[in-house]
Design a protein around this motif. Structure first.
Motif, PDB file in Angstrom:
ATOM      1  N   SER A   1       0.837  -1.198   0.000  1.00 44.19           N
ATOM      2  CA  SER A   1       0.000   0.000   0.000  1.00 44.19           C
ATOM      3  C   SER A   1       0.868   1.242   0.000  1.00 44.19           C
ATOM      4  CB  SER A   1      -0.939   0.004   1.206  1.00 44.19           C
ATOM      5  OG  SER A   1      -0.197   0.084   2.402  1.00 44.19           O
TER       6      SER A   1
ATOM      7  N   ALA B   1      -3.508   1.214  -3.043  1.00 47.23           N
ATOM      8  CA  ALA B   1      -2.673   0.033  -2.840  1.00 47.23           C
ATOM      9  C   ALA B   1      -2.463  -0.712  -4.152  1.00 47.23           C
ATOM     10  CB  ALA B   1      -3.327  -0.887  -1.812  1.00 47.23           C
TER      11      ALA B   1
ATOM     12  N   CYS C   1      -5.375  -2.442   2.106  1.00 48.74           N
ATOM     13  CA  CYS C   1      -4.655  -3.528   2.778  1.00 48.74           C
ATOM     14  C   CYS C   1      -5.120  -3.688   4.220  1.00 48.74           C
ATOM     15  CB  CYS C   1      -3.156  -3.249   2.737  1.00 48.74           C
ATOM     16  SG  CYS C   1      -2.429  -3.445   1.099  1.00 48.74           S
TER      17      CYS C   1
END
Length: 174
Positions: free
Chosen positions: A54, A60, A163
């Motif tokens: 990320s 990300a 994430c």
């Protein structure tokens, strides 16, 4: 010249795809559909390459599973990406969101006299070394085939990928 691998610029509106870009997206979807179930990717030799990658301001890249037999040695393969990309979901499963083609720059450059790789006219992005991945300099092409990216189908970062739900290794932060 290859695209800048570190660019975090965003676009105000989704880009219109050219016919070649649309065809590349279809090819990648057709050839990765079976990997919607991550166990199929693992059974075919793909394994976790990094934690969830990320960035602080650009979304990300997700979690990458790399086919161990694929080396990226100076060539790119249209029909078989070396890396499939997943987003970790809150319920613990991984959702397929795209694919990535990776070529080690020194291997490519030896055979192609400084011309960056392209796949169906789409230029790869260049990452210098040292880099956050611990790899030698490389070219990469992300293809967001399964989760539409408002910044384009072939950029490195996806602003709508997170994430937060990653439960594996420590996530990579830029």
């Amino acid at each position: 010249m290859a695209q800048d691998g570190h660019s975090h610029a965003t676009t105000a509106q989704p880009q219109q795809l050219t016919p070649a870009q649309g065809a590349l997206l279809k090819i990648v979807r057709d050839n990765t559909e079976r990997f919607r179930d991550v166990s199929v990717a693992e059974a075919e030799g793909y394994s976790l390459l990094f934690g969830c990658v990320s960035g602080p301001d650009a979304g990300a890249m997700g979690t990458a599973l790399r086919e161990l037999a694929a080396r990226g040695r100076g060539r790119n393969r249209r029909h078989a990406s070396q890396i499939v990309i997943y987003e970790p979901m809150p319920d613990g499963h991984l959702q397929l969101i795209g694919a990535d083609f990776l070529v080690i720059a020194s291997d490519w450059d030896k055979a192609h006299s400084g011309q960056p790789p392209q796949l169906m006219g789409q230029l790869f992005h260049y990452f210098e070394s040292p880099n956050r991945f611990g790899l030698p300099a490389f070219y990469t092409l992300h293809v967001w085939a399964w989760k539409e990216n408002p910044n384009g189908a072939f950029v490195n970062w996806h602003p709508k990928v997170s994430c937060q739900a990653f439960a594996g290794q420590q996530s990579e932060q830029e």
